[in-house]
Design a protein around this motif. Structure first.
Motif, PDB file in Angstrom:
ATOM      1  N   GLU A  56      45.005  42.753  30.644  1.00  0.00           N
ATOM      2  CA  GLU A  56      43.998  43.054  29.619  1.00  0.00           C
ATOM      3  C   GLU A  56      42.592  43.043  30.227  1.00  0.00           C
ATOM      4  O   GLU A  56      41.776  43.916  29.940  1.00  0.00           O
ATOM      5  CB  GLU A  56      44.102  42.019  28.499  1.00  0.00           C
ATOM      6  CG  GLU A  56      43.237  42.324  27.303  1.00  0.00           C
ATOM      7  CD  GLU A  56      43.434  41.306  26.188  1.00  0.00           C
ATOM      8  OE1 GLU A  56      42.433  40.961  25.544  1.00  0.00           O
ATOM      9  OE2 GLU A  56      44.577  40.862  25.986  1.00  0.00           O
ATOM     10  N   LEU A  57      42.321  42.068  31.076  1.00  0.00           N
ATOM     11  CA  LEU A  57      41.019  42.032  31.754  1.00  0.00           C
ATOM     12  C   LEU A  57      40.871  43.227  32.693  1.00  0.00           C
ATOM     13  O   LEU A  57      39.813  43.847  32.760  1.00  0.00           O
ATOM     14  CB  LEU A  57      40.876  40.746  32.580  1.00  0.00           C
ATOM     15  CG  LEU A  57      40.537  39.463  31.856  1.00  0.00           C
ATOM     16  CD1 LEU A  57      40.571  38.290  32.832  1.00  0.00           C
ATOM     17  CD2 LEU A  57      39.183  39.552  31.194  1.00  0.00           C
ATOM     18  N   TYR A  58      41.936  43.531  33.418  1.00  0.00           N
ATOM     19  CA  TYR A  58      41.891  44.598  34.414  1.00  0.00           C
ATOM     20  C   TYR A  58      41.677  45.965  33.779  1.00  0.00           C
ATOM     21  O   TYR A  58      41.152  46.878  34.410  1.00  0.00           O
ATOM     22  CB  TYR A  58      43.189  44.590  35.237  1.00  0.00           C
ATOM     23  CG  TYR A  58      43.062  45.278  36.565  1.00  0.00           C
ATOM     24  CD1 TYR A  58      42.471  44.632  37.646  1.00  0.00           C
ATOM     25  CD2 TYR A  58      43.524  46.573  36.744  1.00  0.00           C
ATOM     26  CE1 TYR A  58      42.352  45.258  38.875  1.00  0.00           C
ATOM     27  CE2 TYR A  58      43.405  47.208  37.968  1.00  0.00           C
ATOM     28  CZ  TYR A  58      42.819  46.553  39.026  1.00  0.00           C
ATOM     29  OH  TYR A  58      42.687  47.180  40.239  1.00  0.00           O
ATOM     30  N   ALA A  59      42.058  46.103  32.519  1.00  0.00           N
ATOM     31  CA  ALA A  59      41.894  47.385  31.820  1.00  0.00           C
ATOM     32  C   ALA A  59      40.418  47.705  31.561  1.00  0.00           C
ATOM     33  O   ALA A  59      40.038  48.872  31.466  1.00  0.00           O
ATOM     34  CB  ALA A  59      42.661  47.376  30.504  1.00  0.00           C
ATOM     35  N   ASP A  60      39.582  46.691  31.472  1.00  0.00           N
ATOM     36  CA  ASP A  60      38.146  46.891  31.265  1.00  0.00           C
ATOM     37  C   ASP A  60      37.475  47.112  32.621  1.00  0.00           C
ATOM     38  O   ASP A  60      37.643  46.311  33.542  1.00  0.00           O
ATOM     39  CB  ASP A  60      37.558  45.659  30.569  1.00  0.00           C
ATOM     40  CG  ASP A  60      36.078  45.796  30.325  1.00  0.00           C
ATOM     41  OD1 ASP A  60      35.310  45.150  31.074  1.00  0.00           O
ATOM     42  OD2 ASP A  60      35.690  46.538  29.406  1.00  0.00           O
ATOM     43  N   ALA A  62      34.327  46.903  33.752  1.00  0.00           N
ATOM     44  CA  ALA A  62      33.395  45.874  34.230  1.00  0.00           C
ATOM     45  C   ALA A  62      34.150  44.620  34.676  1.00  0.00           C
ATOM     46  O   ALA A  62      33.833  44.026  35.710  1.00  0.00           O
ATOM     47  CB  ALA A  62      32.390  45.529  33.135  1.00  0.00           C
ATOM     48  N   CYS A  63      35.158  44.246  33.914  1.00  0.00           N
ATOM     49  CA  CYS A  63      35.966  43.077  34.281  1.00  0.00           C
ATOM     50  C   CYS A  63      36.754  43.336  35.558  1.00  0.00           C
ATOM     51  O   CYS A  63      36.917  42.440  36.394  1.00  0.00           O
ATOM     52  CB  CYS A  63      36.921  42.697  33.149  1.00  0.00           C
ATOM     53  SG  CYS A  63      36.101  42.007  31.696  1.00  0.00           S
ATOM     54  N   HIS A  72      34.202  33.911  43.407  1.00  0.00           N
ATOM     55  CA  HIS A  72      34.556  32.801  42.516  1.00  0.00           C
ATOM     56  C   HIS A  72      35.895  33.053  41.821  1.00  0.00           C
ATOM     57  O   HIS A  72      36.654  32.128  41.568  1.00  0.00           O
ATOM     58  CB  HIS A  72      33.453  32.565  41.482  1.00  0.00           C
ATOM     59  CG  HIS A  72      32.215  32.004  42.071  1.00  0.00           C
ATOM     60  ND1 HIS A  72      31.179  32.802  42.515  1.00  0.00           N
ATOM     61  CD2 HIS A  72      31.837  30.725  42.309  1.00  0.00           C
ATOM     62  CE1 HIS A  72      30.218  32.041  42.992  1.00  0.00           C
ATOM     63  NE2 HIS A  72      30.600  30.773  42.885  1.00  0.00           N
ATOM     64  N   VAL A  73      36.183  34.314  41.522  1.00  0.00           N
ATOM     65  CA  VAL A  73      37.469  34.659  40.911  1.00  0.00           C
ATOM     66  C   VAL A  73      38.590  34.353  41.894  1.00  0.00           C
ATOM     67  O   VAL A  73      39.609  33.768  41.530  1.00  0.00           O
ATOM     68  CB  VAL A  73      37.500  36.143  40.489  1.00  0.00           C
ATOM     69  CG1 VAL A  73      38.908  36.574  40.103  1.00  0.00           C
ATOM     70  CG2 VAL A  73      36.538  36.383  39.344  1.00  0.00           C
ATOM     71  N   HIS A  74      38.395  34.707  43.139  1.00  0.00           N
ATOM     72  CA  HIS A  74      39.426  34.474  44.147  1.00  0.00           C
ATOM     73  C   HIS A  74      39.662  32.985  44.375  1.00  0.00           C
ATOM     74  O   HIS A  74      40.755  32.582  44.761  1.00  0.00           O
ATOM     75  CB  HIS A  74      39.081  35.189  45.448  1.00  0.00           C
ATOM     76  CG  HIS A  74      38.985  36.661  45.277  1.00  0.00           C
ATOM     77  ND1 HIS A  74      40.071  37.466  45.030  1.00  0.00           N
ATOM     78  CD2 HIS A  74      37.910  37.491  45.268  1.00  0.00           C
ATOM     79  CE1 HIS A  74      39.679  38.720  44.898  1.00  0.00           C
ATOM     80  NE2 HIS A  74      38.369  38.764  45.025  1.00  0.00           N
ATOM     81  N   GLN A 102      32.000  36.802  31.273  1.00  0.00           N
ATOM     82  CA  GLN A 102      30.580  36.458  31.399  1.00  0.00           C
ATOM     83  C   GLN A 102      29.930  37.256  32.533  1.00  0.00           C
ATOM     84  O   GLN A 102      28.851  37.836  32.365  1.00  0.00           O
ATOM     85  CB  GLN A 102      30.482  34.954  31.681  1.00  0.00           C
ATOM     86  CG  GLN A 102      29.211  34.295  31.287  1.00  0.00           C
ATOM     87  CD  GLN A 102      29.344  32.792  31.478  1.00  0.00           C
ATOM     88  OE1 GLN A 102      29.836  32.330  32.510  1.00  0.00           O
ATOM     89  NE2 GLN A 102      28.909  32.032  30.499  1.00  0.00           N
ATOM     90  N   GLN A 103      30.594  37.295  33.684  1.00  0.00           N
ATOM     91  CA  GLN A 103      30.045  38.029  34.822  1.00  0.00           C
ATOM     92  C   GLN A 103      30.019  39.532  34.549  1.00  0.00           C
ATOM     93  O   GLN A 103      29.093  40.227  34.951  1.00  0.00           O
ATOM     94  CB  GLN A 103      30.859  37.734  36.091  1.00  0.00           C
ATOM     95  CG  GLN A 103      30.780  36.295  36.546  1.00  0.00           C
ATOM     96  CD  GLN A 103      29.365  35.829  36.781  1.00  0.00           C
ATOM     97  OE1 GLN A 103      28.564  36.491  37.438  1.00  0.00           O
ATOM     98  NE2 GLN A 103      29.021  34.679  36.222  1.00  0.00           N
ATOM     99  N   ALA A 104      31.041  40.025  33.869  1.00  0.00           N
ATOM    100  CA  ALA A 104      31.097  41.458  33.533  1.00  0.00           C
ATOM    101  C   ALA A 104      29.966  41.823  32.586  1.00  0.00           C
ATOM    102  O   ALA A 104      29.334  42.883  32.728  1.00  0.00           O
ATOM    103  CB  ALA A 104      32.440  41.801  32.915  1.00  0.00           C
ATOM    104  N   SER A 105      29.676  40.966  31.614  1.00  0.00           N
ATOM    105  CA  SER A 105      28.587  41.269  30.677  1.00  0.00           C
ATOM    106  C   SER A 105      27.245  41.200  31.378  1.00  0.00           C
ATOM    107  O   SER A 105      26.358  41.998  31.090  1.00  0.00           O
ATOM    108  CB  SER A 105      28.627  40.330  29.474  1.00  0.00           C
ATOM    109  OG  SER A 105      28.291  39.013  29.840  1.00  0.00           O
ATOM    110  N   LYS A 106      27.085  40.288  32.332  1.00  0.00           N
ATOM    111  CA  LYS A 106      25.834  40.235  33.110  1.00  0.00           C
ATOM    112  C   LYS A 106      25.675  41.494  33.943  1.00  0.00           C
ATOM    113  O   LYS A 106      24.588  42.069  34.006  1.00  0.00           O
ATOM    114  CB  LYS A 106      25.838  39.021  34.054  1.00  0.00           C
ATOM    115  CG  LYS A 106      25.589  37.701  33.387  1.00  0.00           C
ATOM    116  CD  LYS A 106      25.590  36.598  34.428  1.00  0.00           C
ATOM    117  CE  LYS A 106      25.495  35.238  33.802  1.00  0.00           C
ATOM    118  NZ  LYS A 106      25.579  34.164  34.825  1.00  0.00           N
TER     119      LYS A 106
END
Length: 112
Positions: A56-60, A62-63, A72-74, A102-106
């Motif tokens: 679901e995140l990967y579909a967006d 920006a995410c 930080h994700v890794h 949060q990072q995607a919205s920034k």
């Protein structure tokens, strides 16, 4: 001055026994021949990347950029321990999801 030393000696004895039991428990836990071995790290990563919340995140878009490029994700799945934790603990998953969003919205607000 003279008091009864029996309670203090008994307490120290009990603490000593607890420490010895904890040490033997840890040794048994680490050397347990019946413990299932950890799955390979690559399998854990494949399970993470096929999880519904990850897809679901990967579909967006920006995410996806955050998931692929943010160090930080890794760190959330840097080792077998973290990867297993990410697969089994909902709170850890939610932490990653919140961070990515949060990072995607920034990132999307700075590109406008």
């Amino acid at each position: 001055m003279g008091g009864n030393l029996l309670p203090e000696v008994t307490a120290m004895f009990l603490i000593g026994i607890l420490i010895v039991v904890a040490i033997f428990g840890e040794i048994f836990h680490r050397l347990n021949p019946w413990k299932k071995p950890d799955p390979p790290y690559e399998d854990l990563i494949a399970q993470i990347k096929s999880a519904d919340w990850y897809l679901e995140l990967y579909a967006d878009e920006a995410c996806r950029q955050v998931l692929e490029n943010d160090s930080h994700v890794h760190a959330y799945y840097a080792s077998t321990y973290e990867a297993k934790r990410l697969l089994t603990q909902e709170g850890f998953q939610l932490g990653l999801i919140d961070y990515v969003k949060q990072q995607a919205s920034k990132a999307s607000s700075t590109h406008r």
